[in-house]
Design an enzyme around this catalytic site. Structure first.
Site, mmCIF file in Angstrom:
data_model
loop_
_atom_site.group_PDB
_atom_site.id
_atom_site.type_symbol
_atom_site.label_atom_id
_atom_site.label_comp_id
_atom_site.label_asym_id
_atom_site.label_seq_id
_atom_site.Cartn_x
_atom_site.Cartn_y
_atom_site.Cartn_z
ATOM 1 N N HIS A 123 39.419 48.423 44.018
ATOM 2 C CA HIS A 123 40.231 47.380 44.659
ATOM 3 C C HIS A 123 41.346 48.096 45.429
ATOM 4 C CE1 HIS A 123 43.278 44.122 44.725
ATOM 5 N NE2 HIS A 123 42.294 43.283 44.524
ATOM 6 N N ASP A 132 41.721 50.731 35.674
ATOM 7 C CA ASP A 132 42.121 49.426 36.196
ATOM 8 C C ASP A 132 41.247 48.374 35.501
ATOM 9 O OD1 ASP A 132 42.340 47.074 37.586
ATOM 10 O OD2 ASP A 132 41.852 47.923 39.548
ATOM 11 N N GLN A 144 39.578 43.197 35.871
ATOM 12 C CA GLN A 144 38.412 42.304 35.707
ATOM 13 C C GLN A 144 37.746 42.460 34.350
ATOM 14 O OE1 GLN A 144 37.800 39.921 37.714
ATOM 15 N NE2 GLN A 144 39.004 40.572 39.474
HETATM 16 C C1 LIG Z 1 39.671 45.192 40.073
HETATM 17 C C2 LIG Z 1 41.033 44.699 40.427
HETATM 18 N N1 LIG Z 1 42.078 45.529 40.336
HETATM 19 C C3 LIG Z 1 43.328 45.140 40.628
HETATM 20 C C4 LIG Z 1 43.582 43.868 41.056
HETATM 21 C C5 LIG Z 1 44.989 43.472 41.397
HETATM 22 O O1 LIG Z 1 45.444 42.510 40.502
HETATM 23 P P1 LIG Z 1 46.833 41.765 40.772
HETATM 24 O O2 LIG Z 1 46.770 41.225 42.165
HETATM 25 O O3 LIG Z 1 46.867 40.704 39.722
HETATM 26 O O4 LIG Z 1 47.907 42.782 40.598
HETATM 27 C C6 LIG Z 1 42.520 42.964 41.209
HETATM 28 C C7 LIG Z 1 42.755 41.617 41.748
HETATM 29 O O5 LIG Z 1 41.866 40.974 42.256
HETATM 30 C C8 LIG Z 1 41.231 43.398 40.863
HETATM 31 O O6 LIG Z 1 40.180 42.565 40.961
#
Ligand SMILES: Cc1ncc(COP(=O)(O)O)c(C=O)c1O
Length: 426
Positions: free
Chosen positions: A143, A220, A223
């Site tokens: 992401h 991370d 998900q």
């Molecule tokens: C795999 C992944 N990492 C990080 C994030 C970022 O999350 P946030 O926007 O809640 O900080 C997301 C958000 O869609 C995500 O799907």
């Protein structure tokens, strides 16, 4: 759990059924007030859970209880309300510790979300340990929030961002990944479950390969946390991040887990109140972990709502949730891939509740718009993972992502909607 009397889904479409042993989806749905409404004259079918999940009544009630009964600033008051708010805030930290199976509450830091957690590590651990000519290793399925903070760090330090490739199924290639671990690699940052492909990465194997070379690993888990049991001690990862709002909790709150010795050695992220032990104009002594990383008045209702969400998940059982969502994913995979002209993007052997797809001759935004008219919410676009789109030669996909309250009947509604899209576009 609360029970609401009726749901449009119960009256409008095929009856809901228990489809996984030990998991009564009908009862679960009754706990989510927002689901019981119509969208454009149809029962709402919410399949955008990877973007954010809906909140059970228990979470909403916990936040209301806080504001109605014990709102006060924490850690600094000697009065009744402040002591109560502080106790609830710290109890929430313990709930997160239990949820992640971390060794100590001090290893849990409250942040705004996965994005802030990753930025925190890049700007503290990263700025200390990454220098000119060093390398940060990520994967091709990250992401943007697990790309850009490292890119910014590498630019500042004149370091190099290395990217481990993925195959056509959207899986990491362990041998290729291992080849990229070198003497200059200072940290590995990898997604647990891809939001664009649904791929579940072999985190324990990745950590083992990195640790064999003394390289720390950040995972991370944005998900993964809502979809499967996570045990940070079994994974042996050094940092783990997730967001409350994707885990059936409130927006604006997230978690950074870090191994205590690493957190203790890291400089603070932000300066201000709460993160200090003493301040003079000559010198500041920083507070202990985790408070060193929680400068200023934090989001107090956030952890309290998050605790209610994690307790809700615990009552259902993360193993049950994972099994149930896997059934939904298998059912949706079979039905959606059978629609003429549809191609799935992300066909890894190990997947969790995310189904990305494209349809010949139809832009994903058109798919999303037509489905919306049927009351079905999906996501279309690059899903904040543009390099994944580039890898598959696309600029966007349509994505249905499942949560613990979705049903097979809702997937049937998605399939009917997609058949309608097919008809409209010939
Ligand atoms: C795999 C992944 N990492 C990080 C994030 C970022 O999350 P946030 O926007 O809640 O900080 C997301 C958000 O869609 C995500 O799907």
């Amino acid at each position: 759990m609360t029970t609401l009397a009726s749901s449009p889904l119960q009256s409008g479409r095929a009856p809901l059924r228990e489809i996984a042993s030990g998991f009564d989806v009908e009862k679960v749905r009754a706990d989510f007030p927002i689901l019981h409404q119509q969208a454009h004259g149809h029962p709402l079918v919410y399949l955008d859970n990877a973007a954010t999940s809906q909140k059970p009544k228990a979470v909403i009630d916990a936040i209301v209880r806080y504001y109605e009964n014990y709102n006060a600033n924490i850690h600094r008051g000697v009065h009744y309300l402040s002591e109560r708010a502080t106790a609830e805030y710290e109890a929430a930290r313990k709930s997160v510790q239990a949820f992640l199976h971390a060794a100590r509450p001090a290893e849990i830091i409250f942040v705004r979300g996965a994005t802030e957690a990753i930025n925190l590590v890049a700007q503290t651990y990263g700025r200390v340990h990454v220098g000119a000519g060093d390398e940060v290793l990520i994967t091709a399925m990250e992401h943007h929030s697990n790309i850009v903070p490292w890119q910014m760090l590498c630019e500042e330090k004149r370091a190099k961002l290395r990217v481990a490739p993925i195959n056509d199924a959207g899986e990491l290639i362990p041998k290729e990944f291992e080849k990229l671990l070198g003497p200059r690699t200072k940290i590995v940052a990898v997604v647990h479950v891809s939001n664009a492909l649904g791929t579940v990465n072999p985190i324990a194997t990745i950590v083992e390969m990195a640790h064999a070379r003394d390289i720390p690993v950040l995972v991370d888990g944005a998900q993964a946390a809502p979809r499967m049991p996570v045990n940070v001690q079994d994974l042996d990862c050094d940092f783990y991040t997730f967001s409350g709002h994707k885990t059936y909790g409130p927006t604006g709150i997230g978690v950074l887990y870090g191994k205590l010795p690493l957190l203790e050695a890291m400089p603070p992220y932000q300066g201000g109140g709460e993160m200090i032990s003493s301040v003079s104009f000559e010198k500041t002594v920083f507070n202990k972990v985790p408070h060193k990383f929680e400068a200023g008045t934090p989001d107090i209702s956030g952890p309290i709502g998050l605790r209610a969400a994690l307790e809700y998940l615990d009552r259902l059982g993360m193993d049950n949730i994972a099994r149930y969502e896997h059934e939904l994913l298998s059912y949706a995979t079979e039905k959606v891939s059978a629609i003429p002209g549809v191609r799935l993007i992300g066909t890894a052997k190990e997947k969790a509740g995310v189904l990305s797809f494209v349809m010949d001759g139809v832009h994903p935004h058109d798919i999303g718009t037509i489905l919306d008219q049927e009351g079905i919410a999906i996501r279309t676009g690059h899903h904040c993972a543009q390099p994944v789109m580039t890898r598959f030669g696309l600029d966007a996909t349509a994505r249905a992502s499942f949560g613990l309250y979705n049903t097979k009947e809702e997937i049937d509604a998605l399939v009917s909607g997609l058949q309608k899209v097919r008809e409209v576009f010939g």
